[in-house]
Design a protein around this motif. Structure first.
Motif: not given
Length: 178
Positions: A2-5
């Protein structure tokens, strides 16, 4: 993934890039400043000493710190190359913001001439005397009493005897060890 990680890592790498970039710019500006030094230029060292450049070498600079006093410094020790007017202002004290008077009388309005009466404050009123010294009873209390000094003398004799006993015990111990 995920981009958030990955976002915290990307932000961290970006911040590191910006910090190293600004540090490199500062180093380049300092190197350029040191390369622009000429003999006769006023400088301030990183230690805060003001001096005049006399000679420039590959990695060192000969500075005149006082008339006739020369010192060899590393080029990296030069913190700032100062413009001539600023250097002269600092060294000669050409710009005095406020003048400090020689005596306090000009600040308080009192005349500098004393008329012989030491109890005046300069404004005509009599100053109240304050006794700051010790009185006779306090001085006597501070003096060592004869009884105390006599009591200290036997203590010194006892200490000397104790040392002698320790020396004898040490000699006996050394003889037993052999």
């Amino acid at each position: 993934m995920n981009i958030m990680t990955l976002l915290p890592f990307i932000v961290l790498i970006g911040a590191m890039f910006l910090m190293t970039r600004s540090a490199k710019k500062k180093q380049q500006a300092a190197a350029q400043m040191r390369n622009e030094m000429q003999p006769g230029t006023g400088v301030r060292t990183i230690g805060g000493m003001y001096a005049t450049v006399k000679e420039i070498h590959e990695d060192a600079v000969l500075l005149e710190v006082a008339p006739g006093v020369h010192a060899l410094y590393a080029k990296n020790a030069v913190g700032a190359v100062l413009p001539d007017d600023e250097y002269n202002r600092i060294i000669d004290g050409a710009e005095q913001g406020s003048v400090v008077p020689d005596d306090v009388s000009s600040l308080t309005g009192a005349s500098s001439v004393n008329d012989g009466d030491d109890d005046t404050t300069g404004k005509g009123d009599v100053a109240e005397k304050i006794d700051l010294g010790k009185d006779a009873a306090a001085e006597k209390a501070d003096e060592p009493k004869a009884e105390e000094t006599k009591a200290e003398e036997p203590k010194a004799e006892e200490a000397a005897e104790a040392k002698d006993v320790k020396k004898d015990a040490k000699k006996d111990g050394d003889a037993d060890a052999k």
